[in-house]
Design an enzyme around this catalytic site. Structure first.
Site, PDB file in Angstrom:
ATOM      1  N   SER A 253     -74.117 -36.578   0.582  1.00  0.00           N
ATOM      2  CA  SER A 253     -72.701 -36.225   0.706  1.00  0.00           C
ATOM      3  C   SER A 253     -72.610 -34.884   1.422  1.00  0.00           C
ATOM      4  O   SER A 253     -73.625 -34.269   1.747  1.00  0.00           O
ATOM      5  CB  SER A 253     -72.068 -36.112  -0.677  1.00  0.00           C
ATOM      6  N   LYS A 254     -71.381 -34.442   1.620  1.00  0.00           N
ATOM      7  CA  LYS A 254     -71.149 -33.177   2.324  1.00  0.00           C
ATOM      8  C   LYS A 254     -71.876 -31.997   1.672  1.00  0.00           C
ATOM      9  O   LYS A 254     -72.189 -31.015   2.325  1.00  0.00           O
ATOM     10  CB  LYS A 254     -69.650 -32.877   2.374  1.00  0.00           C
TER      11      LYS A 254
END
Ligand code: GLU
Length: 544
Positions: A253-254
Site C-alpha cells: 500500500s501507499k
C-alpha cells in the site's frame, strides 16, 4: 493452445497500480507466448468513482510499459464496446435471461431491512449472509409488488446443495460448498449491474478463454462459475496471481512508498526495468535468471511457473535492476530519455547539450582550422602564425566550442560517461547536473574533503592557464598537463585531481577526471577552474 484470448480489466477509479500492472503484464505475456489476443476492458460501472482522466492515465501507463493491447479502447475490435459503461443494454439482456430461466429472482428487501437483519445476526454471533427472504416469493406476489412500484434488486439463486470446483492454473484445485455462497446481487434496484454481472457477461461476449487476475478475486470465482453454468456457457480457465506484499509482509500500500506506475516513471525508472521487476513478482524464469528481456520473457513465460506464495515488493531490487538496464541501454534510446529528463527539470537545451552561442556565418579563412577528431576532441591545425592571428585563434576556438555540432558531441559524451554509474534517470539531472548546466553547487562534503589546502586556488588557476594553451584537448593530453604541473610544483597529482573534480562537477565522486574534461570541453573546463579558484579565495562571494 489455439485461439487464446485474455483480458486485463482495470477500473478507472485510480492510477495503474503496480499490482494491476503485474496482472496486465502476465496477461500480455500469456497472450504473446501463445500467439493469442490481449484485450483491454475498462470496468467503469462505478459512476461516482470512475474518471475519464484516470482511464487516460491507465492507458498511458500501459503504453509506457510497452503492453500494447489488441482489442480495447482506442484500437477497437470485433467484440466491443470495451467500456462497461457502454454495455448496459447487454447486461439487462443477460440478467433478463437469468431471471427467465429462474436462475435469478427479484429481491424487494430494502437496505434498511437488510441492515437490521444483519445487525441482529451479528448480535447473536451468527455470520451473516443473505437469508433468502425473497427467494421463494410466488409469481403472483412478485407481480403484485412490482405493480405496486416496489423497487427490487436481482439476485442469483445459488443452489443449496453440492459444490462448485475449478482447477486454478496457479492455485490448483479449489472447491467450495454451495451452501457457503450467498444469493449475490446481479443488478441493483437502480438497474446498475454489479461487478459479477458485468465481468461474466463481458468475458462471455469477448470470448475470453483464460481469466488471469489477482488472488483477491479467488472468492469471486465460484459465483462466476455458477453464472456461466446457468447461462449454458463454457467456463473459462482461471489463473489467480499471488498477492504483492511490502517488506513488512503486509499487503502493498501507499505506506510502503509509491504504488502507481506513473510514480516510478517520475522517479527515473526505465519501463523495461519495471517490467522485468514486475514479471518476477510471482514468476520464476527458467534457470532462475533475474535479468530477462521482454522477447525472452514472452518465449519462456508459463503460468505453471507462477507461484501461489505471496510476492514481496523489494525497492532495493528494483533500484538494482534499473541500474542494470540503464547501464546496458543503447545510446539511441538513452539520449532522448536524458534529453526529456533535462527538459522536464527545466534545463535550457536546444537540440544539443548546453544552449550555446551560434557561430557567425561567412567568416574569412583565418589561416588555421580547428578540427573535431574522433571522440570530439579539438585538434588545432595552424597554417599561418602571424601575431594578429592569435586573437583570432582564441575567438574561433570559442565559437567552435559553442557550435551546435560540438555541443551535441559534448552532450552525448557526457551522457555516456554518466551512464556507467547511473542508477536512475534522475542521476543525470541531479548528481550529473554540472554536465548539462553551468549552474551547479559545490557539494559541501566534497569541499570539506578536497578543498582543504589554501594554495589550491593558485594551482587551479595555473592548471586552467596551461589547459587553455594545450594543443589538443583530449583525456591523454589533459592528464599530461595536470601531472606535469603537479610534478613541477611538487604536489601529489591526486590532490589536484580531486580538487579539479569538485571544481568541474561540484561532486566528490564522478567519472574519471580526464574523461570529464574531454566531455565538458576546453572552454568550460578553463572557466570552471578559474571560477573554483575565485570561490576558494572568497567563498562568501558565492558559488557562481
Ligand atoms: N475490475 C476488476 C478489478 O480491477 C477486474 C476483476 C477481474 O479481472 O475479474 O479488480
Amino acid at each position: 493452445m489455439a485461439d487464446i484470448r485474455v483480458r486485463f480489466a482495470p477500473s478507472p477509479t485510480g492510477y495503474l497500480h503496480v499490482g494491476g500492472a503485474r496482472t496486465a503484464l502476465y496477461n500480455w505475456l500469456y497472450a504473446r507466448h501463445h500467439g493469442g489476443v490481449f484485450i483491454l476492458r475498462i470496468e467503469d460501472t462505478d459512476v461516482d468513482r470512475s474518471k475519464p482522466e484516470l482511464e487516460t492515465a491507465i492507458l498511458e501507463s500501459m503504453r509506457w510499459l510497452g503492453l500494447a493491447w489488441d482489442e480495447g479502447p482506442e484500437v477497437g475490435g470485433a467484440h466491443g464496446p470495451y467500456r462497461q459503461s457502454e454495455r448496459q443494454e447487454r447486461y439487462r439482456q443477460v440478467v433478463a435471461q437469468l431471471e427467465k430461466s429462474g436462475a435469478a429472482y427479484p429481491c424487494f428487501c430494502t437496505a434498511e431491512e437488510l441492515q437490521a437483519r444483519r445487525a441482529h445476526a451479528e448480535a447473536e454471533h451468527r455470520a451473516w449472509k443473505y437469508d433468502g427472504a425473497c427467494r421463494h416469493l410466488s409469481a403472483d406476489e412478485i407481480a403484485r409488488r412490482r405493480s405496486a412500484g416496489q423497487s427490487y434488486a436481482l439476485r442469483f439463486r445459488v443452489p443449496h446443495s453440492g459444490t462448485t470446483a475449478f482447477d486454478d492454473q496457479v492455485f490448483g484445485r479449489i472447491e467450495v460448498s454451495n451452501a457457503d455462497i450467498e444469493d449475490f446481487v446481479l443488478a441493483r434496484s437502480d438497474g446498475h449491474p454489479t461487478y459479477h454481472l458485468g465481468v461474466v457477461a463481458d468475458d462471455l461476449d469477448m470470448r475470453v478463454t483464460d481469466v488471469i487476475r489477482g488472488a483477491d478475486h479467488l472468492s469471486n470465482t465460484p459465483k462466476q462459475i455458477l453464472m456461466y453454468r446457468a447461462l449454458g456457457a463454457t467456463v473459462p480457465r482461471f489463473a489467480h496471481l499471488p498477492l504483492i506484499l511490502g517488506p513488512d509482509k503486509q499487503r502493498l500500500s501507499k505506506r510502503h512508498g509509491a504504488t502507481a506506475v506513473g510514480a516510478y516513471r517520475d522517479q527515473g525508472v526505465l519501463p523495461e526495468a519495471l517490467v522485468n521487476f514486475l514479471a518476477l513478482l510471482g514468476w520464476t524464469p527458467p534457470g532462475g535468471k533475474e535479468i530477462v528481456p521482454p522477447e525472452e520473457m514472452v518465449q519462456s513465460f508459463e503460468l505453471s511457473a507462477v507461484s501461489k506464495s505471496n510476492a514481496v515488493f523489494d525497492l532495493e531490487k528494483l533500484a538494482w535492476m534499473n541500474a542494470e538496464y540503464l547501464r546496458h541501454l543503447p545510446r539511441e534510446r538513452l539520449l532522448p530519455l536524458v534529453e526529456e529528463e533535462l527538459r522536464k527539470e527545466g534545463f535550457r537545451i536546444q537540440d544539443s547539450g548546453f544552449s550555446g552561442r551560434r557561430p557567425e556565418a561567412g567568416r574569412q579563412d583565418p589561416g588555421f582550422r580547428i578540427q573535431d577528431s574522433e571522440g570530439g576532441n579539438q585538434k588545432l591545425e595552424i597554417r599561418n602564425q602571424k601575431p594578429e592571428v592569435r586573437d583570432e585563434i582564441a575567438e574561433v576556438r570559442r565559437q567552435h566550442a559553442a557550435s551546435p555540432a560540438h555541443e551535441r558531441e559534448k552532450f552525448e559524451r557526457s551522457v555516456l560517461l554518466l551512464q556507467t554509474r547511473a542508477r536512475s534517470l534522475k542521476d543525470f539531472v541531479q548528481s550529473g547536473r554540472a554536465f548539462f548546466s553551468d549552474e551547479f553547487d559545490y557539494d559541501p562534503e566534497a569541499r570539506k574533503k578536497f578543498w582543504k589546502d589554501a594554495a589550491l586556488a593558485d594551482y587551479l588557476d595555473a592548471l586552467a592557464a596551461r589547459l587553455e594553451k594545450a594543443e589538443t584537448f583530449d583525456a591523454a593530453e589533459t592528464e599530461k598537463v595536470l601531472r606535469g604541473l603537479a610534478e613541477e610544483r611538487n604536489l601529489k597529482a591526486g590532490l589536484l585531481i580531486n580538487a579539479s573534480r569538485v571544481a568541474l562537477t561540484g561532486q566528490g565522486v564522478a567519472p574519471g577526471l580526464f574523461e570529464v574534461m574531454a566531455a565538458l570541453g576546453r572552454e568550460r573546463v578553463v572557466a570552471r577552474l578559474h571560477r573554483a579558484a575565485a570561490f576558494l579565495r572568497n567563498p562568501s562571494a558565492g558559488n557562481n
